[in-house]
Enzyme design. Structure first.
Site, PDB file in Angstrom:
ATOM      1  N   PHE A 215       0.850  -1.191   0.000  1.00 60.06           N
ATOM      2  CA  PHE A 215       0.000   0.000   0.000  1.00 60.06           C
ATOM      3  C   PHE A 215       0.886   1.241   0.000  1.00 60.06           C
ATOM      4  CE2 PHE A 215      -2.060   3.131   2.997  1.00 60.06           C
ATOM      5  CZ  PHE A 215      -2.931   3.671   2.062  1.00 60.06           C
ATOM      6  N   SER A 216       0.700   2.125  -0.984  1.00 59.80           N
ATOM      7  CA  SER A 216       1.435   3.386  -1.073  1.00 59.80           C
ATOM      8  C   SER A 216       2.942   3.113  -1.118  1.00 59.80           C
ATOM      9  CB  SER A 216       1.025   4.296   0.081  1.00 59.80           C
ATOM     10  OG  SER A 216       1.444   5.618  -0.138  1.00 59.80           O
ATOM     11  N   TRP A 217       3.729   3.618  -0.144  1.00 59.63           N
ATOM     12  CA  TRP A 217       5.176   3.345  -0.118  1.00 59.63           C
ATOM     13  C   TRP A 217       5.442   1.849  -0.180  1.00 59.63           C
ATOM     14  CZ3 TRP A 217       8.580   0.636   2.881  1.00 59.63           C
ATOM     15  CH2 TRP A 217       9.929   0.989   2.829  1.00 59.63           C
TER      16      TRP A 217
END
Length: 275
Positions: free
Chosen positions: A107-109
């Protein structure tokens, strides 16, 4: 049936001289054995942040989470780390926990780390899910006003500030209900040293998956919001074209929809993992 309320084991493990806080939600209930799922979190976020999503996953799915060095319950590292090498730490963690292969979801990073894992640890990787994520330094960037607010961990430490900026940086339902950002960021928060946030930022410096997208040879699902100021949608479309056979699922919402709209998105992920 979802896994709401299932307790997880939490412990500390030293992996390649890095101490990590690890959480494992064991599979429960009848049914065939499933490939465990490793969740990789966003920048500055402890493993609890993904709890709303984990709660919507079926109890028969084993879920592994951990805090990266300097975040949540993992102590500050003696030396910084980098995305290009940290995937091998995740691979060793998987081995230490006794798994031969896992599915990985970033998720994301954490989506960058998931891509690196799929390339360099491919023998341990069965399927890949990339949620609200991009390709690192070589991607279509967010607006400067959004990027500026991502340079500090203040939104993770100050609920009032998170509410003030939520609509601008997270988009989706945060535009009408910015207080929801403070809820998801702070209900499960463990405040760690600010240095851990900057180490995590530095870990992605100069890293990009763009040249290596064709090397991700595992079935891949890409989840992207149509109103995500941090990761513009065009990045998901580029990844979907670059990763062989990747599936793209565009949802109505912003950067935090995996947490605030977990009831809708968790089944999408589960169906992909089961297919």
């Amino acid at each position: 049936m979802t896994g709401t309320g299932i307790a997880a084991e939490e412990f500390e493990l030293t992996v390649r001289r890095r101490r990590l806080r690890v959480s494992v939600r064991r599979a429960s209930g009848a049914g065939p054995s499933r490939t465990p799922l490793v969740l990789l979190n966003g920048i500055g976020a402890p493993l609890e942040l993904l709890q709303p999503f984990v709660d919507q996953l079926p109890p028969g799915l084993e879920v592994i989470r951990f805090d990266v060095p300097g975040i949540g319950g993992s102590p500050i590292p003696v030396v910084p780390y980098h995305m290009s090498t940290f995937a091998s730490v995740v691979g060793t963690l998987v081995e230490r926990l006794g798994y031969e292969r896992v599915d990985v979801m970033g998720f994301s990073w954490g989506g960058g780390l998931a891509q690196q894992f799929a390339v360099t640890q491919r023998r341990r990787c069965r399927k890949v899910v990339l949620a609200a994520t991009g390709m690192g330094s070589l991607m279509v960037p967010a607006r400067p006003s959004v990027l500026a607010k991502m340079l500090t961990p203040r939104r993770h430490r100050d609920a009032a500030y998170a509410t003030t900026i939520a609509g601008q940086i997270y988009g989706g339902t945060m535009r009408e209900h910015p207080e929801r950002a403070a809820a998801v960021l702070h209900n499960y928060s463990r405040r760690g040293p600010q240095r851990g946030y900057y180490y995590q930022l530095l870990a992605g410096a100069g890293w990009s998956s763009l040249p290596a997208l064709g090397l991700i040879r595992r079935p891949t699902l890409i989840l992207a919001g149509d109103d995500d100021p941090i990761i513009p949608l065009v990045n998901a479309k580029i990844m979907a074209r670059g990763i062989p056979g990747a599936r793209l699922h565009v949802y109505r919402g912003g950067h935090l929809a995996l947490l605030t709209e977990a009831v809708e998105l968790a089944p999408v992920v589960d169906r992909f993992l089961l297919a």
